[in-house]
Design an enzyme around this catalytic site. Structure first.
Site, PDB file in Angstrom:
ATOM      1  N   SER A   6       0.753  -1.176   0.070  1.00 37.97           N
ATOM      2  CA  SER A   6       0.012  -0.022  -0.048  1.00 37.97           C
ATOM      3  C   SER A   6       0.811   1.275  -0.174  1.00 37.97           C
ATOM      4  O   SER A   6       0.490   2.328  -0.246  1.00 37.97           O
ATOM      5  CB  SER A   6      -1.015   0.014   1.237  1.00 37.97           C
ATOM      6  OG  SER A   6      -0.375   0.229   2.315  1.00 37.97           O
TER       7      SER A   6
ATOM      8  N   LYS B 176       0.699   4.520   6.650  1.00 41.39           N
ATOM      9  CA  LYS B 176       0.148   5.254   5.433  1.00 41.39           C
ATOM     10  C   LYS B 176       0.714   6.854   5.907  1.00 41.39           C
ATOM     11  O   LYS B 176       1.535   6.892   6.685  1.00 41.39           O
ATOM     12  CB  LYS B 176      -1.255   5.490   5.616  1.00 41.39           C
ATOM     13  CG  LYS B 176      -2.155   4.121   5.599  1.00 41.39           C
ATOM     14  CD  LYS B 176      -2.158   3.542   4.486  1.00 41.39           C
ATOM     15  CE  LYS B 176      -3.039   2.161   4.430  1.00 41.39           C
ATOM     16  NZ  LYS B 176      -2.646   1.253   3.324  1.00 41.39           N
TER      17      LYS B 176
END
Length: 320
Positions: free
Chosen positions: A35, A96
């Site tokens: 990701s 993230k």
């Protein structure tokens, strides 16, 4: 006997020191998914500084004073908010990039991020999905340019590949490539898996908002539409009893059309923009779920079906 006691004492001190460092100072975290490619790769072992934003004492709400504030574009590690665990500390780690701060107005228009109406520059290693038309695109080419996601659509000459902008430009120039197209999702193409999962907000992975990121002590108005944005915060994150009767809201027994946030919230996205479970999918990140700032890649290993390859060039690389 005296020597044995000294050894036992030294071992106990060392053990306590390691525990204190891990709980309050640093955490070591292995990147499990793609990701954050190509900023971070699966198999990267990273160092997370817990002191940066204030180390949390496990299984309590107490935090040490922060050494710094969370800045836009910091890469942060946090507990996954939607995981169904009674205690925050038992939830899974996620990593993230923080793209939105408390009070920011955030909007995503055709993949381009705007914060407070100002266009934001993409991370240098951001990736998107592309459709590549090619009769003779070989696996060796994908390996050469570190294209690790996607592949050929069966029985066609069409490939769907995940690439950075620089690699896309290289692939566009090779003789085998006939065309490259962006995968564009139209604005107002409602995706029911995108937060807040309601047709009034016809958002998708490429088009999201405008939305104001919740900020501590800020009061917002509740109505039949805004409740979809904030119900999760009111009930799950800030532990209030909420009842909704048509357009009437009862919070902790009191009828109201307003709510004041108790915490700051953040908006996070993966650098692999089309392959990341982030705030577009599950909403705002509460401050009490944040673990620390990702600082350094300590070690990196590429695992596949036959061999494990050490990525020497990534050792002790700073995370940007």
């Amino acid at each position: 006997m005296k020597l044995l006691k000294e050894w036992i004492k030294a071992i106990i001190i060392a053990f306590i020191t390691v525990i204190v460092i891990r709980v309050f100072v640093f955490e070591v975290f292995t990147i499990p998914t793609s990701s954050m490619e190509k900023t971070l790769l699966p198999g990267d072992l990273i160092l997370v500084n817990k002191l940066s934003y204030g180390a949390k004492i496990p299984y309590t709400n107490f935090k040490l004073p922060a050494l710094s504030t969370i800045n836009r574009n910091d890469v942060i590690v946090f507990f996954y908010p939607l995981e169904n665990k009674e205690l925050i500390d038992d939830k899974s780690y996620y990593i993230k990039r923080c793209v939105g701060l408390p009070g920011d107005t955030l909007e995503l228009i055709n993949k381009t991020l705007f914060i407070n109406n100002e266009e934001q520059q993409l991370p240098y290693s951001a990736q998107f999905n592309y459709q590549v038309l090619s009769k003779e695109l070989h696996q060796d080419t994908l390996v050469k340019y570190s294209i690790t996601e996607g592949g050929k659509v069966e029985h066609t000459d069409l490939w769907q590949l995940t690439m950075t902008d620089s690699i896309k430009n290289i692939i566009a120039q090779i003789p085998q490539t006939l065309s490259i197209k962006n995968l564009n999702i139209p604005a107002n193409a409602y995706a029911d898996y995108i937060f807040p999962y309601h047709p009034f907000y016809p958002w998708n992975i490429d088009n999201f908002g405008k939305v104001i990121i919740p900020k501590k002590d800020v009061t917002i108005k509740l109505d039949s539409n805004s409740i979809h944005l904030y119900q999760q915060i009111i009930e799950a994150y800030e532990k209030n009893e909420l009842s909704i009767l048509e357009n009437t809201f009862i919070i902790n027994g009191d009828t109201t059309d307003k709510y004041t946030f108790k915490m700051d919230y953040y908006f996070v996205m993966g650098d692999n923009r089309h392959n990341s479970s982030d705030s577009r999918f599950w909403g705002f990140l509460p401050e009490n779920h944040i673990v620390g700032k990702a600082k350094t890649i300590l070690f990196s290993i590429e695992k596949n079906e036959t061999t494990n390859k050490i990525r020497w060039e990534r050792f002790f690389e700073s995370i940007k």
